[in-house]
Design a protein around this motif. Structure first.
Motif, PDB file in Angstrom:
ATOM      1  N   ARG A 232       7.219  -5.614   2.632  1.00 36.89           N
ATOM      2  CA  ARG A 232       6.505  -4.606   3.415  1.00 36.89           C
ATOM      3  C   ARG A 232       6.777  -4.807   4.896  1.00 36.89           C
ATOM      4  O   ARG A 232       6.580  -5.888   5.439  1.00 36.89           O
TER       5      ARG A 232
ATOM      6  N   ASP B 131      -3.931   2.224   2.120  1.00 41.54           N
ATOM      7  CA  ASP B 131      -3.049   3.341   1.772  1.00 41.54           C
ATOM      8  C   ASP B 131      -3.715   4.275   0.773  1.00 41.54           C
ATOM      9  O   ASP B 131      -3.636   5.508   0.892  1.00 41.54           O
TER      10      ASP B 131
ATOM     11  N   ALA C 264      -3.329  -3.631   2.739  1.00 44.77           N
ATOM     12  CA  ALA C 264      -2.564  -2.394   2.886  1.00 44.77           C
ATOM     13  C   ALA C 264      -2.638  -1.524   1.634  1.00 44.77           C
ATOM     14  O   ALA C 264      -2.680  -0.288   1.728  1.00 44.77           O
TER      15      ALA C 264
ATOM     16  N   LEU D 164      -4.899   8.102   1.772  1.00 43.08           N
ATOM     17  CA  LEU D 164      -4.167   9.146   1.050  1.00 43.08           C
ATOM     18  C   LEU D 164      -5.114  10.042   0.263  1.00 43.08           C
ATOM     19  O   LEU D 164      -4.901  11.253   0.181  1.00 43.08           O
TER      20      LEU D 164
ATOM     21  N   ARG E 226      -4.207   5.643  12.381  1.00 41.31           N
ATOM     22  CA  ARG E 226      -3.695   5.479  11.026  1.00 41.31           C
ATOM     23  C   ARG E 226      -3.369   6.804  10.348  1.00 41.31           C
ATOM     24  O   ARG E 226      -2.415   6.896   9.548  1.00 41.31           O
TER      25      ARG E 226
END
Length: 483
Positions: free
Chosen positions: A476, A219, A215, A223, A391
């Protein structure tokens, strides 16, 4: 309360000990205790949302009683529509109200209305609402169709709706499977409990060591996708494929394993979906409880494939679009559903949609043939590319991600945000895929080997993996909690 939190590992032994410690309890008291424990589990996030699940439970319980006592079909259908409108209305308000308001506002502006008086609301999505509303709705639908007799035991019904191992992210159980078990006195089984603990360990490993460790990279890549070349974006997509699989199938394993500790068997939800040879087989193996729900309560009532190719194609697109929208109030999920409908359609038209049902990759042998491997690779690539829309935060980000993926084919070395070695992730994933291939014949037996020494080594490695990757400060959440 999260399955991967320290709070849960205090909660579970306490509930387990009390539950079996008073084994002479009457069935209703046993169920009442399980119901209270489930409400504590659910209320740990926000106790205010308990009122919603209690209301949903009461409404569908009364509707079940009403349909049983109704002597005319008109009244039975009226009760059914009350259940449908109530459940979908509650789900629609909390999950989709702002989406429709914002979409309508944009449409009005495109028509020339510069100012819109439409208001959005600051609505917090109740955890698990998509799951338990579908569960209670299926209860009413089964009663209407004559497949199920309504229970008069309100405590048993409330326990069915709120059973904490599968309450917030499935599997989406059917009353025909879960209610009879709740209505039957449970007795402790060492073998069943041991199997449950093994599934919990395996599920936690998939969540913590696979999903959560990937993750951080996923991420970062999503991003900052504009800063990376195609090789890194491809890496981000592949890692997300394994992140969401480890996260959601890990949750399902923990859920099924936890239910076993209380003498209850839940349905399987994942059957090694990345070993699928076409998109149809993938959907027979991925989120089985949801795909079969849409099959039984939407696709078949619409006519399925019985009324000609044109209507069958229509029905396929309907269930995939609705399935996509079920996942979230965002155009990205509708696009994701449309992509899978488009991928499924050629398989259906060629009559290959049931080619691999009930058949595992490799046909019982250790090594699969090369043609099946190519089919598997093709299916994995298509599924992985479609995950972009699942996603990404919005359509612009998804399109931008794919545009840069195919528009900037350069190869670069990716550096982990926290400075860890990337080679360790490749080794971890390689071992994970190889191990899943070895155990692919039974999703409920994560350590199926007869050799005791080998089993001990595997359990030890799983525990060490949890200790190595577990971050007590993160807790998480599971991806599907947002749905």
């Amino acid at each position: 309360m999260l399955f991967n939190s320290l709070v849960f590992f205090i909660f579970l032994p306490i509930v387990f000990t009390i539950y079996w410690g008073f084994g002479r309890w009457k069935l209703k008291i046993q169920n009442l205790f399980l119901l209270v424990a489930s409400y504590v589990f659910y209320g740990w996030w926000d106790y205010r949302f308990l009122s919603l699940i209690m209301l949903s439970t009461l409404v569908d319980y009364l509707i079940g009683q009403g349909m049983e006592s109704a002597t005319r079909k008109f009244r039975r259908k009226a009760y059914l529509w009350i259940s449908i409108l109530f459940n979908l209305g509650m789900l629609g308000f909390f999950k989709y109200y702002n989406f429709f308001v914002e979409s309508l506002s944009v449409s009005l502006q495109l028509l020339g209305f510069q100012e819109s008086s439409l208001w959005t609301l600051n609505i917090l999505l109740p955890v698990g609402i998509s799951f338990y509303t579908f569960q209670t709705l299926s209860y009413s639908l089964d009663i209407y169709k004559g497949k199920l007799k309504p229970t008069r035991d309100f405590i048993a019904f409330a326990t069915f709706v709120s059973f904490f191992p599968q309450l917030v992210a499935g599997p989406i159980e059917r009353a025909s499977n879960l209610l009879p078990q709740i209505n039957t006195k449970r007795t402790f089984s060492y073998a069943q409990a041991a199997d449950g603990l093994k599934l919990i360990l395996w599920g936690l490993f998939k969540k913590v060591a696979i999903a959560d460790s990937l993750a951080v990279i996923v991420d970062d890549v999503f991003l900052n996708y504009a800063d990376y070349s195609g090789s890194t974006l491809a890496l981000g997509l592949i890692f997300f494929s394994f992140q969401i699989y480890g996260d959601f199938s890990g949750y399902s394993d923990i859920s099924i394993g936890t239910a076993k500790l209380f003498g209850i068997e839940l349905m399987s939800n994942f059957r090694f979906p990345y070993f699928s040879r076409n998109i149809s087989e993938f959907w027979h193996r991925w989120h089985v409880s949801l795909s079969t729900w849409f099959r039984d309560y939407l696709y078949i009532p619409l006519g399925g494939s019985r009324e000609g190719r044109v209507k069958a194609v229509r029905n396929i697109f309907i269930i995939f679009l609705v399935s996509g929208f079920w996942h979230g109030a965002n155009w990205t999920f509708l696009i994701w559903g449309g992509i899978h409908a488009s991928l499924y359609l050629p398989v259906f038209l060629m009559g290959k949609n049931r080619s691999y049902v009930g058949e595992h990759l490799g046909h019982g042998s250790l090594i699969t043939n090369f043609l099946d491997f190519l089919k598997l690779l093709q299916t994995f690539i298509l599924v992985t590319l479609s995950w972009t829309y699942f996603r990404a935060e919005n359509l612009a980000s998804a399109n931008g991600y794919l545009g840069r993926l195919f528009g900037n084919l350069g190869i670069e070395e990716y550096h982990h945000p926290r400075g860890y070695r990337m080679i360790d992730y490749f080794i971890l994933l390689g071992i994970f895929v190889l191990y899943e291939y070895l155990i692919r014949h039974n999703e409920r037996k994560p350590v199926p080997f007869r050799n005791k020494v080998l089993r001990l080594w595997i359990y030890t490695l799983l525990v060490l993996g949890l200790l190595l990757f577990y971050d007590s400060g993160s807790d998480r959440s599971f991806i599907y909690f947002q749905f």
